[in-house]
Design a protein around this motif. Structure first.
Motif, PDB file in Angstrom:
ATOM      1  N   PHE A   1      10.584   6.079   2.251  1.00 39.36           N
ATOM      2  CA  PHE A   1      11.259   6.920   1.265  1.00 39.36           C
ATOM      3  C   PHE A   1      11.600   8.290   1.856  1.00 39.36           C
ATOM      4  N   GLY A   2      11.180   8.526   3.096  1.00 41.22           N
ATOM      5  CA  GLY A   2      11.508   9.764   3.770  1.00 41.22           C
ATOM      6  C   GLY A   2      11.009  10.989   3.023  1.00 41.22           C
ATOM      7  N   ILE A   3      11.779  12.073   3.103  1.00 40.57           N
ATOM      8  CA  ILE A   3      11.450  13.319   2.403  1.00 40.57           C
ATOM      9  C   ILE A   3      12.252  13.334   1.107  1.00 40.57           C
ATOM     10  N   ASN A   4      11.605  13.047  -0.001  1.00 41.56           N
ATOM     11  CA  ASN A   4      12.328  12.999  -1.270  1.00 41.56           C
ATOM     12  C   ASN A   4      11.545  13.613  -2.425  1.00 41.56           C
TER      13      ASN A   4
ATOM     14  N   ALA B   1       0.825  -1.199   0.000  1.00 40.51           N
ATOM     15  CA  ALA B   1       0.000   0.000   0.000  1.00 40.51           C
ATOM     16  C   ALA B   1       0.861   1.251   0.000  1.00 40.51           C
ATOM     17  N   ALA B   2       0.557   2.160  -0.945  1.00 46.15           N
ATOM     18  CA  ALA B   2       1.200   3.474  -0.946  1.00 46.15           C
ATOM     19  C   ALA B   2       0.771   4.225   0.308  1.00 46.15           C
ATOM     20  N   HIS B   3       1.703   4.958   0.897  1.00 42.77           N
ATOM     21  CA  HIS B   3       1.396   5.645   2.150  1.00 42.77           C
ATOM     22  C   HIS B   3       2.148   6.972   2.219  1.00 42.77           C
ATOM     23  N   SER B   4       1.494   7.985   2.775  1.00 46.42           N
ATOM     24  CA  SER B   4       2.142   9.271   3.001  1.00 46.42           C
ATOM     25  C   SER B   4       1.593   9.889   4.281  1.00 46.42           C
ATOM     26  N   ASN B   5       2.163  11.026   4.652  1.00 44.58           N
ATOM     27  CA  ASN B   5       1.662  11.747   5.823  1.00 44.58           C
ATOM     28  C   ASN B   5       0.729  12.893   5.427  1.00 44.58           C
ATOM     29  N   TYR B   6       0.214  12.867   4.195  1.00 47.75           N
ATOM     30  CA  TYR B   6      -0.716  13.893   3.718  1.00 47.75           C
ATOM     31  C   TYR B   6      -1.819  14.131   4.765  1.00 47.75           C
ATOM     32  N   PRO B   7      -2.161  15.391   5.103  1.00 49.65           N
ATOM     33  CA  PRO B   7      -1.699  16.652   4.531  1.00 49.65           C
ATOM     34  C   PRO B   7      -0.632  17.355   5.368  1.00 49.65           C
ATOM     35  N   ASP B   8       0.132  16.600   6.154  1.00 43.91           N
ATOM     36  CA  ASP B   8       1.149  17.224   6.997  1.00 43.91           C
ATOM     37  C   ASP B   8       2.343  17.681   6.163  1.00 43.91           C
ATOM     38  N   TRP B   9       3.147  18.522   6.752  1.00 40.02           N
ATOM     39  CA  TRP B   9       4.326  19.066   6.092  1.00 40.02           C
ATOM     40  C   TRP B   9       5.529  18.948   7.023  1.00 40.02           C
TER      41      TRP B   9
ATOM     42  N   MET C   1       6.294  16.719   3.394  1.00 44.95           N
ATOM     43  CA  MET C   1       5.750  15.461   2.894  1.00 44.95           C
ATOM     44  C   MET C   1       6.736  14.315   3.103  1.00 44.95           C
ATOM     45  N   THR C   2       6.234  13.209   3.629  1.00 42.49           N
ATOM     46  CA  THR C   2       7.020  11.984   3.718  1.00 42.49           C
ATOM     47  C   THR C   2       6.204  10.838   3.127  1.00 42.49           C
ATOM     48  N   SER C   3       6.899   9.784   2.699  1.00 37.52           N
ATOM     49  CA  SER C   3       6.217   8.649   2.063  1.00 37.52           C
ATOM     50  C   SER C   3       6.861   7.327   2.450  1.00 37.52           C
ATOM     51  N   SER C   4       6.044   6.274   2.360  1.00 41.14           N
ATOM     52  CA  SER C   4       6.544   4.923   2.618  1.00 41.14           C
ATOM     53  C   SER C   4       5.669   3.922   1.890  1.00 41.14           C
ATOM     54  N   LEU C   5       6.184   2.721   1.763  1.00 46.49           N
ATOM     55  CA  LEU C   5       5.419   1.594   1.237  1.00 46.49           C
ATOM     56  C   LEU C   5       5.119   0.680   2.416  1.00 46.49           C
TER      57      LEU C   5
ATOM     58  N   MET D   1       6.034   3.746  -9.117  1.00 42.72           N
ATOM     59  CA  MET D   1       5.306   4.508  -8.098  1.00 42.72           C
ATOM     60  C   MET D   1       5.215   5.971  -8.517  1.00 42.72           C
ATOM     61  N   THR D   2       4.104   6.589  -8.169  1.00 41.48           N
ATOM     62  CA  THR D   2       3.988   8.028  -8.380  1.00 41.48           C
ATOM     63  C   THR D   2       4.000   8.753  -7.042  1.00 41.48           C
ATOM     64  N   PHE D   3       4.810   9.803  -6.993  1.00 42.50           N
ATOM     65  CA  PHE D   3       4.892  10.687  -5.845  1.00 42.50           C
ATOM     66  C   PHE D   3       4.235  12.002  -6.240  1.00 42.50           C
TER      67      PHE D   3
END
Length: 279
Positions: A124-127, A94-102, A104-108, A143-145
């Motif tokens: 994937f941290g902040i990238n 599952a694609a995952h992020s911390n949206y809508p926090d700032w 942006m960070t992401s992980s799988l 994957m799309t960021f």
């Protein structure tokens, strides 16, 4: 004379057929299920579909729509915003992020497809932005960021600027290989949002969706340069968000209809919708 006439007729028939426009691909809706978790995305395997919400996953029987199992994350837990999902080799990715926090960070995030137990994570941290979908195709991860023109960032500035959205190709151990950006023709359709769903189709094309439009976009990688090429815009009874091709039925694709606030107040809920692809 008759032979010459026949040859002439056949020639004209060939020219007419060659000049005729190619039929546009279309989708025929074949099933629809009321599914409360179908708020962000959907995944599918041979027997079940998996509806994805920010902090929940519902596993459902593909034929009856009956709930089989549910995973529920903690309200204040580390999993904040799940999105698109891929089922592969007994696992749900599952694609995952911390949206809508700032920032942006992401992980799988990885789950056991049988039990829905959370079994792994790759950060994937902040990238690049907020990870919205994941697929595995031709021996690589795709994957799309996403980034957005929606004013959510510091001082209500755009949340990353949608032109910075990029699709990235990774090796099996998540080393970046290549990346591409979206064409202006697609970015314009997304208003202040971005690309929410993606899945490689059985025809070798990549299929994308936006955040809201009721459309499916068939795209291809460019022969040169870094901009993905838009091939077709296909009407689809969805409200953007995640999609998933059914690899056990190659001409079947799943999507979701996110219920509006008005629909929910009237007793409605989100839906998973299933389509037959007509090339």
């Amino acid at each position: 004379m008759r032979a010459a006439t026949a040859i002439l007729s056949a020639t004209w028939l060939f020219l007419i057929q060659a000049a005729a426009p190619h039929a546009k691909p279309a989708l025929e809706q074949i099933r629809e299920f009321a599914v409360p978790e179908a708020n962000q995305g959907v995944g599918v395997d041979a027997q079940y579909f998996y509806a994805i919400d920010n902090q929940a996953i519902g596993k459902y029987d593909k034929q009856t729509g009956a709930l089989v199992k549910k995973w529920q994350g903690e309200k204040d837990g580390p999993i904040r915003h799940l999105d698109g999902a891929l089922l592969m080799d007994g696992k749900l990715y599952a694609a995952h992020s911390n949206y809508p926090d700032w920032p942006m960070t992401s992980s799988l995030e990885i789950f056991d497809a049988e039990t829905l137990e959370h079994v792994g994570s790759h950060s994937f941290g902040i990238n690049w932005g907020s990870l919205t979908w994941v697929d595995f195709h031709d021996g690589f991860w795709w994957m799309t960021f996403a980034n957005y023109d929606q004013p959510l960032g510091p001082g209500r500035t755009p949340y990353g600027y949608k032109a910075a959205t990029q699709m990235i190709k990774f090796t099996t151990d998540f080393r970046m290989v290549e990346s591409w950006v979206l064409p202006k023709s697609l970015l314009d359709k997304f208003a202040d949002m971005s690309n929410s769903g993606g899945s490689w189709g059985p025809d070798g094309f990549l299929y994308l969706t936006g955040h809201d439009p009721a459309e499916l976009y068939r795209v291809r990688l460019p022969k040169a340069g870094s901009v993905i090429e838009l091939e077709d815009v296909i009407p689809m009874n969805v409200r953007g968000q995640g999609i998933a091709w059914d690899r056990s039925e190659p001409d079947v694709i799943y999507g979701i209809i996110r219920a509006t606030g008005e629909e929910r107040r009237a007793g409605g809920t989100h839906k998973v919708v299933v389509f037959k692809f007509r090339p």
